[in-house]
Design a protein around this motif. Structure first.
Motif, mmCIF file in Angstrom:
data_model
loop_
_atom_site.group_PDB
_atom_site.id
_atom_site.type_symbol
_atom_site.label_atom_id
_atom_site.label_comp_id
_atom_site.label_asym_id
_atom_site.label_seq_id
_atom_site.Cartn_x
_atom_site.Cartn_y
_atom_site.Cartn_z
ATOM 1 N N GLN A 119 53.334 -15.714 -10.519
ATOM 2 C CA GLN A 119 54.736 -15.586 -10.154
ATOM 3 C C GLN A 119 54.922 -15.211 -8.684
ATOM 4 O O GLN A 119 56.004 -15.371 -8.128
ATOM 5 N N GLY A 120 53.884 -14.722 -8.051
ATOM 6 C CA GLY A 120 53.977 -14.277 -6.663
ATOM 7 C C GLY A 120 53.855 -15.419 -5.674
ATOM 8 O O GLY A 120 53.477 -16.540 -6.020
ATOM 9 N N TYR A 121 54.147 -15.130 -4.412
ATOM 10 C CA TYR A 121 54.133 -16.191 -3.406
ATOM 11 C C TYR A 121 52.734 -16.726 -3.105
ATOM 12 O O TYR A 121 52.595 -17.818 -2.559
ATOM 13 N N ASN A 122 51.687 -15.996 -3.468
ATOM 14 C CA ASN A 122 50.328 -16.510 -3.283
ATOM 15 C C ASN A 122 49.869 -17.373 -4.464
ATOM 16 O O ASN A 122 48.824 -18.003 -4.384
ATOM 17 N N GLN A 123 50.624 -17.354 -5.555
ATOM 18 C CA GLN A 123 50.470 -18.219 -6.721
ATOM 19 C C GLN A 123 49.253 -17.952 -7.597
ATOM 20 O O GLN A 123 49.150 -18.494 -8.682
ATOM 21 N N PHE A 124 48.310 -17.153 -7.147
ATOM 22 C CA PHE A 124 47.086 -16.905 -7.907
ATOM 23 C C PHE A 124 46.672 -15.447 -7.754
ATOM 24 O O PHE A 124 46.936 -14.826 -6.730
ATOM 25 N N PRO A 125 45.938 -14.915 -8.726
ATOM 26 C CA PRO A 125 45.361 -13.573 -8.555
ATOM 27 C C PRO A 125 44.336 -13.572 -7.416
ATOM 28 O O PRO A 125 43.756 -14.623 -7.086
ATOM 29 N N LEU A 126 44.122 -12.434 -6.820
ATOM 30 C CA LEU A 126 43.154 -12.304 -5.728
ATOM 31 C C LEU A 126 41.787 -12.851 -6.128
ATOM 32 O O LEU A 126 41.101 -13.474 -5.326
ATOM 33 N N GLU A 127 41.387 -12.641 -7.371
ATOM 34 C CA GLU A 127 40.077 -13.091 -7.835
ATOM 35 C C GLU A 127 39.885 -14.597 -7.632
ATOM 36 O O GLU A 127 38.770 -15.059 -7.410
ATOM 37 N N VAL A 128 40.965 -15.372 -7.676
ATOM 38 C CA VAL A 128 40.861 -16.819 -7.449
ATOM 39 C C VAL A 128 40.499 -17.086 -5.982
ATOM 40 O O VAL A 128 39.655 -17.928 -5.692
ATOM 41 N N SER A 129 41.122 -16.358 -5.070
ATOM 42 C CA SER A 129 40.783 -16.513 -3.650
ATOM 43 C C SER A 129 39.348 -16.100 -3.370
ATOM 44 O O SER A 129 38.731 -16.589 -2.413
ATOM 45 N N MET A 130 38.806 -15.238 -4.196
ATOM 46 C CA MET A 130 37.451 -14.734 -3.989
ATOM 47 C C MET A 130 36.379 -15.619 -4.641
ATOM 48 O O MET A 130 35.185 -15.333 -4.522
ATOM 49 N N LYS A 131 36.770 -16.684 -5.310
ATOM 50 C CA LYS A 131 35.807 -17.547 -6.010
ATOM 51 C C LYS A 131 34.697 -18.087 -5.109
ATOM 52 O O LYS A 131 33.543 -18.154 -5.546
ATOM 53 N N PRO A 132 34.961 -18.482 -3.859
ATOM 54 C CA PRO A 132 33.842 -18.936 -3.015
ATOM 55 C C PRO A 132 32.764 -17.864 -2.819
ATOM 56 O O PRO A 132 31.573 -18.171 -2.788
ATOM 57 N N PHE A 133 33.171 -16.600 -2.707
ATOM 58 C CA PHE A 133 32.206 -15.510 -2.590
ATOM 59 C C PHE A 133 31.416 -15.360 -3.890
ATOM 60 O O PHE A 133 30.200 -15.201 -3.876
#
Length: 187
Positions: A119-133
């Protein structure tokens, strides 16, 4: 025996980051911690690969402390990964020398916890952004730990930032003694 922890710190503008200054001051003096400031060590981006690999080999838990930049890491940390985690060391034939070591990202985030949701403007939980790591750690045979995150760092009060830094310190101490403490975030 306590786990040896390497903190690979990467912030190109550390002097202007109140959040990271408070977090670093909370953990830098801990016994059994090696603090490796990548921007201080390599302002020219000429990374001493062998030195960095030796640091990795001599520690049990590798923490990458950095701000979240465009849903990723600052450029020097990416350069570090590209060079240090090379074939024959971190993976491939004669590789996997980091197998069974632990990987933790400790990140500061400008957005709120709520902004990192569907629902937020980033559209995904932080964990999704961290997937490459996470995938990099997995590819290297390392055990990926849930990120430690401090959200809303541009608006957080001084008191809450001090609380977040203390939470980070406790998290690191916990990891030194108990690897079952694998969660951590501060909202």
């Amino acid at each position: 025996m306590a786990n040896r922890i390497l903190i690979n710190f990467a912030h190109p503008r550390f002097e202007s980051s109140v959040a990271n200054q408070v977090m670093v001051s909370a953990i830098k003096d801990l016994e059994g911690i090696t603090f490796n400031d990548l921007y201080e060590e390599y302002p020219d981006y000429l990374i001493d690969v062998k030195k960095e690999q030796e640091l990795l080999l001599s520690h049990d838990i590798i923490v990458f402390q950095h701000p979240l930049y465009w849903y990723s890491a600052p450029s020097l940390l990416k350069e570090w990964q590209d060079l240090v985690l090379e074939a024959g060391f971190a993976y491939g034939d004669k590789g996997y020398l980091l197998e069974n070591k632990y990987w933790l990202n400790a990140v500061t985030v400008g957005g709120t916890y709520e902004s990192y949701s569907e629902q937020g403007y980033n559209q995904f939980p932080l964990e999704v952004s961290m997937k490459p790591f996470e995938q990099t750690a997995t590819f290297c045979g390392m055990k990926y730990l849930k990120p430690f995150a401090v959200y809303d760092v541009f608006r957080i009060s001084k008191e809450k930032m001090i609380d977040a830094a203390e939470s980070y310190r406790k998290h690191i101490i916990g990891l030194q003694n108990h690897l079952d403490l694998v969660t951590g975030s501060y909202t």
